[in-house]
Design an enzyme around this catalytic site. Structure first.
Site, PDB file in Angstrom:
ATOM      1  N   LYS A 115      37.863   7.248  15.380  1.00 60.82           N
ATOM      2  CA  LYS A 115      37.469   6.125  16.236  1.00 60.82           C
ATOM      3  C   LYS A 115      37.806   6.373  17.700  1.00 60.82           C
ATOM      4  O   LYS A 115      38.306   5.502  18.390  1.00 60.82           O
ATOM      5  CB  LYS A 115      38.104   4.815  15.757  1.00 60.82           C
ATOM      6  CG  LYS A 115      37.547   4.343  14.438  1.00 60.82           C
ATOM      7  CD  LYS A 115      37.966   2.898  14.197  1.00 60.82           C
ATOM      8  CE  LYS A 115      37.388   2.388  12.920  1.00 60.82           C
ATOM      9  NZ  LYS A 115      37.717   1.000  12.663  1.00 60.82           N
ATOM     10  N   LYS A 277      33.316  -7.336   7.382  1.00 55.82           N
ATOM     11  CA  LYS A 277      33.292  -5.957   7.868  1.00 55.82           C
ATOM     12  C   LYS A 277      34.196  -5.819   9.088  1.00 55.82           C
ATOM     13  O   LYS A 277      34.467  -6.768   9.802  1.00 55.82           O
ATOM     14  CB  LYS A 277      31.856  -5.551   8.231  1.00 55.82           C
ATOM     15  CG  LYS A 277      30.870  -5.649   7.063  1.00 55.82           C
ATOM     16  CD  LYS A 277      31.132  -4.599   5.992  1.00 55.82           C
ATOM     17  CE  LYS A 277      30.133  -4.698   4.838  1.00 55.82           C
ATOM     18  NZ  LYS A 277      30.510  -5.669   3.820  1.00 55.82           N
ATOM     19  N   ASP A 278      34.587  -4.587   9.330  1.00 57.75           N
ATOM     20  CA  ASP A 278      35.554  -4.242  10.359  1.00 57.75           C
ATOM     21  C   ASP A 278      35.066  -4.591  11.767  1.00 57.75           C
ATOM     22  O   ASP A 278      33.877  -4.692  12.030  1.00 57.75           O
ATOM     23  CB  ASP A 278      35.809  -2.737  10.233  1.00 57.75           C
ATOM     24  CG  ASP A 278      36.872  -2.243  11.190  1.00 57.75           C
ATOM     25  OD1 ASP A 278      37.826  -2.983  11.420  1.00 57.75           O
ATOM     26  OD2 ASP A 278      36.733  -1.115  11.689  1.00 57.75           O
ATOM     27  N   LYS A 279      36.028  -4.735  12.678  1.00 55.17           N
ATOM     28  CA  LYS A 279      35.684  -5.006  14.068  1.00 55.17           C
ATOM     29  C   LYS A 279      35.343  -3.721  14.818  1.00 55.17           C
ATOM     30  O   LYS A 279      34.240  -3.559  15.310  1.00 55.17           O
ATOM     31  CB  LYS A 279      36.840  -5.718  14.778  1.00 55.17           C
ATOM     32  CG  LYS A 279      36.578  -5.914  16.276  1.00 55.17           C
ATOM     33  CD  LYS A 279      37.702  -6.642  16.961  1.00 55.17           C
ATOM     34  CE  LYS A 279      37.377  -6.800  18.447  1.00 55.17           C
ATOM     35  NZ  LYS A 279      38.398  -7.553  19.177  1.00 55.17           N
TER      36      LYS A 279
END
Length: 645
Positions: A115, A277-279
């Site tokens: 990321k 869902k993820d940020k």
């Protein structure tokens, strides 16, 4: 609840996206630029607890300014420079603190940056029919009964605010007058249609006032007309739910739904979905909304900068949580140090053996007070301890206003005084303080009950996860990667023990372990006794997991100890520019953006990997198995600080 959570391994050293407007982010970038000249290795993964908002902010209606201020405070990043953040994170958890200690593969680990850009992590939901969700169509189903495009834009923001207040009885007005600036019959018709379609429950009429034409909006039949405001205006032939694909960047699912609700002027509970869902990622998932037209939803694509809606269809059913097969991940690990052989070994092991199905670090919180400790106190019925753990001062990385609130609480034990230090009232601390203010210090149970149920249950589920992680590590240490007599396997939904004569019929991929509760059985070997010993040490009785408050009674569940990802593929690519995307997204394809041109022999190497996981598994744990690195914020941030020096 099915979740896809990855924040615990997002980066403390984010590269800016093209249009970073955040001053804190710019300051952070300057620190990093100064650091780059003294180090070329880049051999660490890096972490943040509050990822920067490096997307353009979505437009929020004016009447929501107070809530918007709270959201901005919640999203603001006050962690300072990387060194001071690392110092604060010395108080955080490591993987071993929550029982994550084992690996299943034998390859040598290597480092990589996960990321570095949120766009290096893409999640596509897999529906119960096995279909992977993609955004590939912006067209709107043709419907003669849809309002015209002009209907959606003819009213000003001020008109819409006044009409909403009238519709929801938020003021004492009995009507709203809208002046017709360019008076034609066609213009008046469009305004009539706009009011009725956007604000069901209101009727309109035309009046002359001082030589000017006005459209007067008023309630058709008192408050009863609002009982189901969309009922009378929805065609019977059309399915009641509009299903669509939500493509979002750097926003979690609930934030996205709250923004959509504000724009559409509806309550968030008319939306349904199969999983959150993820940020800090790009995610693609299906959403359903009750009696909102595809046309209105598609119109939002012109207003919202960090998500898109498409693939619209009308159906007669909502979506249900957990009603999915899983998620497909596309992940880029940048600046990898592993050799080609190491990478091949790691990825083959992931495909053939899998990874330990640990609950990831984000399950346990990011501060010096882990969520499982609060869960344990709830199960012990120790409510003073629950209150203390949530509100007491704690070392580590926290926002300034929370630090001041905790200090005030420690000094005065006055809920009102502590609340005054807290501009964001929707956080758990603010909710508990409001509860204490309402019910008093002698009724902590009721005060705690003000916190939303899902948030309260998160604490005890965290304790269950903590026990499970520890027991699975013991199981693998004791018996390795083979099924043994006394292990548990599932036959349908029922857990049974593996008998001596049947052990050759099963592999480690069949074995499950229980989360503690009143409705599960335990292994018939040393690990069954270890469960009991762990709970006894925590002053809990494994044979009595019912709580006097029904919500906190744990029935338990079973979870596979090894997960083998499906559809695993990988590729090593070279690149020079850390800001260049290494693959195209659904939105890139829709907008016709070409594939990135990559050098054959770049300065850096990246591992691009894809895999599918079932619900309630943590992609961080799959990546941990590949890299053989601790994914905790504490460890990643300290590695980051070393990298910066």
């Amino acid at each position: 609840m099915e979740t896809v959570e990855m924040n615990s391994v997002s980066l403390k050293r984010p590269r800016s996206e093209d249009d970073v407007a955040n001053a804190d982010e710019i300051k952070r970038q300057k620190i990093l630029e100064k650091s780059k000249t003294g180090n070329d290795s880049g051999q660490s993964t890096e972490t943040v607890t509050e990822p920067p908002e490096d997307m353009k902010n979505e437009i929020i209606p004016n009447e929501e300014s107070e809530e918007q201020e709270e959201e901005e405070l919640e999203d603001s990043d006050e962690d300072g420079d990387p060194e001071s953040f690392a110092d604060m994170m010395k108080h955080g958890l490591t993987e071993s603190d929550v029982g994550i200690t084992k690996f299943v593969s034998s390859h040598k680990g290597f480092s990589g940056i996960l990321k570095e850009r949120y766009s290096d992590f893409v999640v596509h939901e897999i529906g119960k029919d096995g279909r992977v969700s993609h955004l590939d169509d912006f067209s709107v189903p043709v419907d003669d009964e849809d309002p015209s495009e002009e209907t959606l834009t003819v009213l000003s923001d001020e008109d819409k605010q006044r009409l909403e207040e009238l519709q929801l009885f938020k003021n004492k007005e009995t009507s709203v007058a809208i002046e017709v600036i360019e008076d034609t019959k066609e213009k008046r018709t469009v305004i009539h249609q706009a009011v009725k379609s956007l604000f069901p429950g209101l009727e309109t009429k035309t009046e002359d006032r001082d030589g000017k034409k006005y459209i007067i909006a008023y309630h058709a039949a008192g408050k009863k007309a609002l009982a189901n405001p969309r009922k009378h205006s929805w065609p019977k032939s059309r399915g009641s739910y509009c299903h669509f694909v939500l493509y979002k960047e750097n926003k979690d699912t609930m934030d996205a739904i709250n923004v959509l609700s504000k724009f559409l002027r509806v309550k968030p509970n008319i939306f349904s979905y199969m999983g959150t869902k993820d940020k800090r990622a790009i995610t693609v998932q299906e959403i359903a909304v009750l009696r909102i037209t595809a046309q209105r939803l598609a119109h939002l694509n012109k207003c919202l900068m960090n998500f898109k809606l498409g693939n619209f269809s009308y159906k007669n059913h909502p979506l249900k949580l957990g009603e999915l097969q899983g998620n497909h991940f596309t992940v880029v690990l940048r600046n990898i140090t592993g050799t080609d052989d190491q990478i091949e070994q790691a990825m083959h092991s992931l495909r053939e053996i899998g990874f330990i199905n640990y609950y990831g670090m984000q399950r346990f919180g990011t501060t010096a007070v882990p969520t499982y400790q609060i869960g344990r106190a709830i199960l012990q019925n120790n409510w003073n301890e629950v209150m203390d753990l949530i509100l007491k001062p704690r070392p580590g990385a926290e926002k300034g206003y929370l630090v001041k609130c905790r200090e005030e609480w420690a000094k005065t034990k006055d809920p009102a005084a502590a609340l005054k230090k807290l501009p964001v009232k929707r956080c758990v601390e603010g909710q508990l303080l409001r509860g204490l203010l309402k019910y008093g210090m002698k009724n902590i149970i009721s005060a705690f009950g003000i916190i939303p149920r899902n948030n309260r249950l998160m604490y005890i589920h965290s304790y269950q996860s903590y026990v499970w992680n520890n027991m699975v590590s013991k199981r693998i240490e004791e018996y390795g990667l083979r099924a043994v007599p006394g292990d548990l396997i599932l036959k349908g939904a029922t857990a049974v023990h593996i008998e001596e004569g049947d052990v050759d019929n099963y592999t480690i991929h069949d074995v499950v372990m229980p989360l503690p509760g009143f409705d599960v059985i335990y292994p018939k070997h040393k690990i069954g006794e270890a469960y009991k010993e762990m709970l006894v040490a925590d002053n809990l009785d494994i044979n009595n997991m019912r709580h006097k408050i029904r919500d906190y009674s744990l029935s338990g569940a079973y979870r596979k100890i090894i997960i083998r990802p499906q559809n695993v593929s990988w590729e090593v690519v070279a690149y020079d520019d850390p800001k260049i995307p290494l693959f195209t997204t659904d939105l890139d394809k829709l907008e016709g953006k070409p594939l990135p041109v990559l050098p054959t022999d770049g300065k850096f190497r990246a591992l691009k990997m894809e895999f599918s996981l079932p619900p309630s598994t943590y992609a961080t744990m799959a990546i941990r198995e590949v890299l053989k690195m601790d994914t905790s914020i504490k460890n990643q941030t300290q590695l980051n600080t070393t990298w910066l020096r």
